[in-house]
Design a protein around this motif. Structure first.
Motif, PDB file in Angstrom:
ATOM      1  N   VAL A 191       1.037  -1.259   0.151  1.00  0.00           N
ATOM      2  CA  VAL A 191       0.027  -0.024   0.021  1.00  0.00           C
ATOM      3  C   VAL A 191       0.938   1.213   0.095  1.00  0.00           C
ATOM      4  O   VAL A 191       2.192   1.269   0.036  1.00  0.00           O
ATOM      5  N   LEU A 192       0.261   2.553   0.138  1.00  0.00           N
ATOM      6  CA  LEU A 192       1.098   3.741  -0.108  1.00  0.00           C
ATOM      7  C   LEU A 192       2.229   3.825   0.881  1.00  0.00           C
ATOM      8  O   LEU A 192       3.388   4.024   0.505  1.00  0.00           O
ATOM      9  N   SER A 193       1.821   3.414   2.149  1.00  0.00           N
ATOM     10  CA  SER A 193       2.955   3.723   3.189  1.00  0.00           C
ATOM     11  C   SER A 193       4.382   2.612   2.786  1.00  0.00           C
ATOM     12  O   SER A 193       5.261   3.133   3.021  1.00  0.00           O
ATOM     13  N   ASP A 194       3.760   1.380   2.372  1.00  0.00           N
ATOM     14  CA  ASP A 194       4.768   0.651   1.901  1.00  0.00           C
ATOM     15  C   ASP A 194       5.745   1.148   0.948  1.00  0.00           C
ATOM     16  O   ASP A 194       7.024   1.031   0.995  1.00  0.00           O
ATOM     17  N   TYR A 195       5.288   1.737  -0.141  1.00  0.00           N
ATOM     18  CA  TYR A 195       6.085   2.395  -1.117  1.00  0.00           C
ATOM     19  C   TYR A 195       6.641   3.562  -0.784  1.00  0.00           C
ATOM     20  O   TYR A 195       7.863   3.629  -1.207  1.00  0.00           O
ATOM     21  N   LYS A 196       6.466   4.266   0.097  1.00  0.00           N
ATOM     22  CA  LYS A 196       7.173   5.382   0.794  1.00  0.00           C
ATOM     23  C   LYS A 196       8.317   4.980   1.619  1.00  0.00           C
ATOM     24  O   LYS A 196       9.176   5.387   1.449  1.00  0.00           O
ATOM     25  N   ARG A 197       8.170   3.824   2.505  1.00  0.00           N
ATOM     26  CA  ARG A 197       8.950   3.067   3.335  1.00  0.00           C
ATOM     27  C   ARG A 197      10.193   2.398   2.251  1.00  0.00           C
ATOM     28  O   ARG A 197      11.474   2.753   2.365  1.00  0.00           O
ATOM     29  N   LEU A 198       9.666   1.981   1.119  1.00  0.00           N
ATOM     30  CA  LEU A 198      10.680   1.300   0.277  1.00  0.00           C
ATOM     31  C   LEU A 198      11.563   2.366  -0.407  1.00  0.00           C
ATOM     32  O   LEU A 198      12.694   2.141  -0.560  1.00  0.00           O
ATOM     33  N   LEU A 199      10.939   3.572  -0.627  1.00  0.00           N
ATOM     34  CA  LEU A 199      11.598   4.529  -1.522  1.00  0.00           C
ATOM     35  C   LEU A 199      12.851   5.077  -0.376  1.00  0.00           C
ATOM     36  O   LEU A 199      13.792   5.332  -0.575  1.00  0.00           O
ATOM     37  N   ALA A 200      12.073   5.374   0.801  1.00  0.00           N
ATOM     38  CA  ALA A 200      13.115   5.856   1.828  1.00  0.00           C
ATOM     39  C   ALA A 200      14.378   5.012   2.144  1.00  0.00           C
ATOM     40  O   ALA A 200      15.589   5.065   2.250  1.00  0.00           O
ATOM     41  N   ASP A 201      14.085   3.703   2.346  1.00  0.00           N
ATOM     42  CA  ASP A 201      14.858   2.498   2.452  1.00  0.00           C
ATOM     43  C   ASP A 201      15.863   2.518   1.461  1.00  0.00           C
ATOM     44  O   ASP A 201      17.218   2.149   1.769  1.00  0.00           O
TER      45      ASP A 201
END
Length: 335
Positions: A236-246
């Motif tokens: 979901v959206l929060s996962d994509y944000k986290r993956l980009l940050a990681d």
């Protein structure tokens, strides 16, 4: 260049209100200099046929959607849908000059790459895809290559000013590696843009979608089948944000769009978007579901066909006010 600080549409969590009539479509009256692309061997062009659809042979096990003319038409209509959703914009990243080197991941028919190259004549646009369904003649600043995005990228490091990736979730098994490669080959200060939609859930704001809805049965079966294929349909959206940050990206902007299926919303733009997406769904239910449900979900062709038909019938009726979600994220690689 800098990201567009104003979302095209607000990240709206308000319910979508249905109009009085569910049957009004709401749809209004809706080559430049060329150069030949590199010729392809016959083996790369090989296809297989199953369930009445054509699939690219070398994409089997990596990407389960068809590659035939029906699917190409759906992809082009989907592109028109995203233009409508983004108020005519090809990108949510704002550029003060043409980005020199641009990569379009999972380019499909190449329509986004061709339009971006036309809109940005100072850019060199490279479109990558597994299947050879791009045109043979293109603008001089647009190039198409056949490759697997999950293999090691051979581009120079720190090369691309802008990397665009839209709806590749059904073909990416390792998102961490995928985004690390984006980071590696993105120029410092350059931007990446992801656009993905929900695979594991559908939504309804007014209770009109029943718990035993064919929509829900379809999405759950497809989601389980994608998991067996090795994909992660639960992002979901929060996962994509986290993956980009990681991966190392910063200044991450996220936009969430509700996407009604069918012309049932009351508001004019939502109704038009719903009408277009309803038309896309006529072949989209089959494109996303037929192969994965029969090859990985243990359904027979007849069972999968019947489930898809029930979903299309519901879209036509407009009585169950279902919508999906599309997430668009823009992020920057630090200088």
């Amino acid at each position: 260049m800098a990201p567009n600080t104003q979302p095209v549409l607000a990240n709206n969590t308000a319910p979508i209100e249905a109009k009085d009539s569910s049957h009004d479509s709401g749809v209004e009256d809706i080559e430049s200099t060329v150069s030949s692309t590199q010729s392809l061997t016959d083996s790369i062009r090989e296809h297989v046929y199953e369930n009445g659809r054509r699939y690219h042979r070398k994409s089997q096990g990596k990407y389960a959607l068809p590659s035939d003319e029906t699917e190409q038409d759906r992809l082009d209509l989907s592109h028109a849908y995203y233009l409508e959703m983004l108020d005519g914009k090809l990108s949510l990243a704002a550029f003060n000059k043409d980005p020199a080197n641009v990569l379009d991941c999972g380019t499909g028919t190449g329509i986004w790459a061709l339009e971006f190259g036309d809109e940005h004549p100072g850019s060199k646009v490279v479109g990558i895809d597994l299947a050879p369904i791009q045109p043979d003649w293109v603008a001089p600043n647009v190039y198409f290559e056949l490759d697997d995005l999950e293999k090691e990228w051979t581009f120079p490091e720190d090369h691309f000013d802008y990397i665009h990736s839209r709806n590749v979730g059904a073909g990416i098994k390792n998102w961490e590696r995928y985004l690390r490669q984006m980071y590696k080959h993105c120029k410092p200060g350059g931007y990446v843009e992801l656009s993905e939609h929900s695979y594991h859930n559908l939504y309804c704001d007014d209770g009109s979608m029943s718990d035993d809805s064919p929509f829900l049965l379809y999405i759950r079966t497809v989601s389980q089948s994608l998991e067996k294929m090795g994909m992660n349909p639960n992002l979901v959206l929060s996962d994509y944000k986290r993956l980009l940050a990681d991966a190392g990206f910063v200044d991450i902007e996220a936009h969430n769009f509700k996407c009604p299926v069918g012309p049932w919303p009351r508001e004019k733009k939502q109704r038009r978007l719903g009408a277009i997406l309803g038309e896309i769904s006529r072949t989209g239910f089959e494109a996303y579901g037929k192969a994965v449900m029969t090859n990985y979900g243990s359904l027979t062709e007849e069972q999968a066909t019947e489930m898809i038909k029930e979903c299309v019938k519901l879209v036509d009726k407009g009585t169950q006010h279902m919508y999906g979600q599309q997430w668009c994220l823009v992020a920057r690689k630090p200088e």
